[in-house]
Design a protein around this motif. Structure first.
Motif, mmCIF file in Angstrom:
data_model
loop_
_atom_site.group_PDB
_atom_site.id
_atom_site.type_symbol
_atom_site.label_atom_id
_atom_site.label_comp_id
_atom_site.label_asym_id
_atom_site.label_seq_id
_atom_site.Cartn_x
_atom_site.Cartn_y
_atom_site.Cartn_z
ATOM 1 N N TRP A 216 0.836 -1.213 0.000
ATOM 2 C CA TRP A 216 0.000 0.000 0.000
ATOM 3 C C TRP A 216 0.867 1.260 0.000
ATOM 4 N N GLN A 217 1.936 1.232 0.795
ATOM 5 C CA GLN A 217 2.802 2.412 0.926
ATOM 6 C C GLN A 217 3.714 2.601 -0.285
ATOM 7 N N HIS A 218 4.099 1.494 -0.938
ATOM 8 C CA HIS A 218 5.158 1.587 -1.943
ATOM 9 C C HIS A 218 4.771 1.067 -3.324
ATOM 10 N N ALA A 219 3.497 0.909 -3.570
ATOM 11 C CA ALA A 219 3.068 0.405 -4.887
ATOM 12 C C ALA A 219 3.601 1.312 -5.995
ATOM 13 N N GLY A 220 3.660 2.597 -5.726
ATOM 14 C CA GLY A 220 4.139 3.541 -6.736
ATOM 15 C C GLY A 220 5.616 3.396 -7.044
ATOM 16 N N ASP A 221 6.350 2.711 -6.173
ATOM 17 C CA ASP A 221 7.790 2.527 -6.390
ATOM 18 C C ASP A 221 8.091 1.311 -7.258
ATOM 19 N N PHE A 222 7.081 0.468 -7.494
ATOM 20 C CA PHE A 222 7.317 -0.739 -8.290
ATOM 21 C C PHE A 222 7.548 -0.347 -9.746
ATOM 22 N N ARG A 223 8.725 -0.752 -10.271
ATOM 23 C CA ARG A 223 9.097 -0.343 -11.628
ATOM 24 C C ARG A 223 9.068 -1.504 -12.627
ATOM 25 N N GLY A 224 8.588 -2.641 -12.202
ATOM 26 C CA GLY A 224 8.492 -3.781 -13.120
ATOM 27 C C GLY A 224 9.819 -4.466 -13.384
ATOM 28 N N ALA A 225 10.792 -4.277 -12.508
ATOM 29 C CA ALA A 225 12.090 -4.942 -12.690
ATOM 30 C C ALA A 225 11.967 -6.456 -12.460
ATOM 31 N N SER A 226 10.935 -6.849 -11.743
ATOM 32 C CA SER A 226 10.667 -8.271 -11.528
ATOM 33 C C SER A 226 9.166 -8.487 -11.692
ATOM 34 N N ARG A 227 8.759 -9.757 -11.594
ATOM 35 C CA ARG A 227 7.321 -9.997 -11.597
ATOM 36 C C ARG A 227 6.720 -9.434 -10.304
ATOM 37 N N VAL A 228 5.448 -9.111 -10.354
ATOM 38 C CA VAL A 228 4.773 -8.602 -9.147
ATOM 39 C C VAL A 228 4.865 -9.643 -8.027
ATOM 40 N N SER A 229 4.683 -10.911 -8.380
ATOM 41 C CA SER A 229 4.711 -11.962 -7.354
ATOM 42 C C SER A 229 6.093 -12.059 -6.710
ATOM 43 N N THR A 230 7.155 -11.850 -7.491
ATOM 44 C CA THR A 230 8.506 -11.893 -6.934
ATOM 45 C C THR A 230 8.688 -10.753 -5.937
ATOM 46 N N TRP A 231 8.180 -9.594 -6.296
ATOM 47 C CA TRP A 231 8.290 -8.418 -5.410
ATOM 48 C C TRP A 231 7.534 -8.658 -4.105
ATOM 49 N N ILE A 232 6.302 -9.120 -4.231
ATOM 50 C CA ILE A 232 5.470 -9.311 -3.033
ATOM 51 C C ILE A 232 6.036 -10.432 -2.157
ATOM 52 N N LEU A 233 6.450 -11.531 -2.779
ATOM 53 C CA LEU A 233 6.994 -12.641 -1.986
ATOM 54 C C LEU A 233 8.312 -12.259 -1.313
ATOM 55 N N GLY A 234 9.087 -11.399 -1.977
ATOM 56 C CA GLY A 234 10.336 -10.925 -1.366
ATOM 57 C C GLY A 234 10.047 -10.145 -0.090
ATOM 58 N N ILE A 235 9.018 -9.295 -0.156
ATOM 59 C CA ILE A 235 8.638 -8.529 1.039
ATOM 60 C C ILE A 235 8.174 -9.489 2.135
ATOM 61 N N ALA A 236 7.316 -10.441 1.746
ATOM 62 C CA ALA A 236 6.763 -11.391 2.726
ATOM 63 C C ALA A 236 7.874 -12.235 3.349
ATOM 64 N N TYR A 237 8.819 -12.644 2.539
ATOM 65 C CA TYR A 237 9.922 -13.474 3.040
ATOM 66 C C TYR A 237 10.734 -12.718 4.093
ATOM 67 N N ARG A 238 11.054 -11.462 3.790
ATOM 68 C CA ARG A 238 11.862 -10.678 4.738
ATOM 69 C C ARG A 238 11.074 -10.388 6.017
ATOM 70 N N ARG A 239 9.782 -10.092 5.865
ATOM 71 C CA ARG A 239 8.949 -9.878 7.059
ATOM 72 C C ARG A 239 8.870 -11.161 7.889
ATOM 73 N N GLY A 240 8.743 -12.285 7.171
ATOM 74 C CA GLY A 240 8.644 -13.575 7.863
ATOM 75 C C GLY A 240 9.898 -13.870 8.665
ATOM 76 N N LEU A 241 11.055 -13.606 8.074
ATOM 77 C CA LEU A 241 12.312 -13.859 8.780
ATOM 78 C C LEU A 241 12.436 -12.974 10.015
ATOM 79 N N LYS A 242 12.020 -11.712 9.859
ATOM 80 C CA LYS A 242 12.091 -10.791 11.005
ATOM 81 C C LYS A 242 11.210 -11.291 12.133
ATOM 82 N N THR A 243 10.024 -11.695 11.779
ATOM 83 C CA THR A 243 9.091 -12.188 12.805
ATOM 84 C C THR A 243 9.661 -13.415 13.482
ATOM 85 N N LEU A 244 10.208 -14.303 12.674
ATOM 86 C CA LEU A 244 10.753 -15.551 13.217
ATOM 87 C C LEU A 244 11.890 -15.272 14.205
#
Lengths: 231, 192
Positions: free
Chosen positions: B72-100
């Motif tokens: 929501w905060q950074h959708a405007g920063d997405f420049r299509g350098a990767s697939r949308v799913s790669t971008w979203i999963l990358g965020i989720a992965y890093r958040r998941g590791l932090k939580t863990l």
């Protein structure tokens, strides 16, 4: 002999590439050579067959059912909160930690500071509630029975709030008393409750103070005045 | 590299990727309907992916919402350098590791021998249960590579982008994960 040495040279590379052939993401130009090797190498053939079975099993739907809609309502409450709209975008490359995840950060020094701040806030809220004139806060010690006439909230200001699911009934009571508020409706979609304030209705400034106190409570995920009810 | 499986044509025309990029553009303009659509598109796959990290649904749900808060905060920063799913999963992965990192150790390992001795489901369901058990016993990075590759269908390069590591590391993690999995599945299957 030449064929054998060629196959054994391919084998280590083939072993690394098999998963990407299995999930369909191997570059097209690498596929024919790999398939040729798999056809002639019993070990890789067995590995390939097993990986296909593993992938099928991993892709199979499990018994877990995820409540996407109710999860989204929690997010919606967060993105519609005034705090979210005030937050500068450039300053938030990572999300602010949610309360549930923050709760497990017991060992972080930052959290210890935060805990101290929360205790201080709770003390301030408690002191505020104690000093607040009982009649204004709607917490006068009237004796109320089940058949007593209920106060009317039709003309007073109202607020919408979302409480943490971990909030106990006793803690909820304390939150409401501190704010001089009563639940008059809910839970609506997304478990949002509407609060009313016992007469006499608080002034706009007093209402803002109470809303601020609600927001300061970690157990209140969202608190917002109902605009058409505020005069 | 985009696998054909992950690039289907949507019913309304255009690829899934084009549709998701269009949703991101609307989200950048603060369109909450687009936000909801993207959220519902991703919720299930993120929940499954994150349940491999935390095994706790309440935490997985928090990480999903943290992830979409970033979207929501950074959708405007997405420049299509990767697939949308790669971008979203990358965020989720890093958040998941932090939580863990803060949530403490995962639940104790399941007793593999005992599990194998008590389960008698059909063959496919049996393999799935064994897999769930075996995957929990893999190191987190290896488990994530398996999940991203086999369940979510990402390429080696995309997984490297999500996990922020070289592609050779992804290949090596996958190689060791398969080896360990093979041993664990043999143990779980028990003697013939």
């Amino acid at each position: 002999m030449k064929l054998l040495s060629r196959l054994s040279a391919l084998h280590p590379r083939a072993e690394l590439l098999i998963p990407w052939l299995v999930n369909g993401s191997l570059p097209a130009d690498a596929e024919p050579a790999l398939r040729e090797h798999i056809a002639s190498c019993p070990q890789c053939r067995e590995d390939y067959a097993q990986q296909v079975r593993v992938r099928e099993a991993m892709r199979a739907e499990g018994p877990l059912v995820f409540a996407a809609e109710s999860s989204y309502q929690k997010l919606l409450a967060r993105i519609q909160s005034p705090e979210a709209n005030r937050e500068p975008r450039a300053a938030a490359p990572e999300p602010s930690p949610s309360r549930a995840t923050a709760a497990v950060r017991r060992t972080s020094p930052a959290v210890r500071w935060l805990a101290a701040a929360v205790i201080l806030q709770a003390f301030a809220i408690g002191l505020g509630a104690w000093m607040w004139p009982a009649s204004r806060a709607g917490t006068d010690a009237r004796y109320v029975t089940l058949t007593s006439a209920a106060p009317s909230y039709d003309s007073g200001p109202r607020a919408r709030v979302l409480f943490s699911t971990s909030l106990s009934v006793g803690a909820l009571r304390a939150v409401l008393r501190a704010a001089g508020a009563h639940i008059i409706d809910g839970p609506a979609d997304g478990d949002v409750y509407t609060l009313g304030f016992a007469p006499p209705p608080p002034s706009r400034a007093a209402l803002e103070k109470r809303i601020a106190a609600l927001r300061a409570n970690p157990a209140v995920l969202f608190a917002e005045p109902v605009q058409d009810s505020v005069r | 590299m985009i696998s054909a499986e992950h690039d289907p044509r949507s019913a309304s025309g255009g690829t899934t990727e084009e549709r998701e990029c269009a949703l991101l553009a609307r989200i950048a303009g603060r369109d909450s309907a687009a936000m909801k659509e993207l959220y519902l598109l991703y919720h299930r796959r993120l929940a499954r992916f994150l349940m491999r990290i935390t095994t706790r649904y309440d935490l997985a749900e928090e990480i999903i919402n943290d992830t979409f808060w970033v979207v929501w905060q950074h959708a405007g920063d997405f420049r299509g350098a990767s697939r949308v799913s790669t971008w979203i999963l990358g965020i989720a992965y890093r958040r998941g590791l932090k939580t863990l990192r803060y949530a403490g150790p995962p639940p104790a390992d399941v007793d593999v021998e005992a599990e194998a001795a008590t389960e008698e489901p059909t063959q496919r369901a049996e393999l799935r249960e064994w897999l769930d058990t075996a995957l929990q016993r893999l190191p987190l990075e290896q488990r994530m590579v398996m999940e991203l590759a086999y369940h979510l269908g990402h390429s080696c390069e995309e997984i490297a982008a999500i996990m922020q590591c070289p592609t050779n590391t992804v290949k090596t993690r996958m190689f060791h994960a398969r080896r360990k999995l093979k041993t664990l599945l043999t143990t779980l299957a028990g003697p013939d």
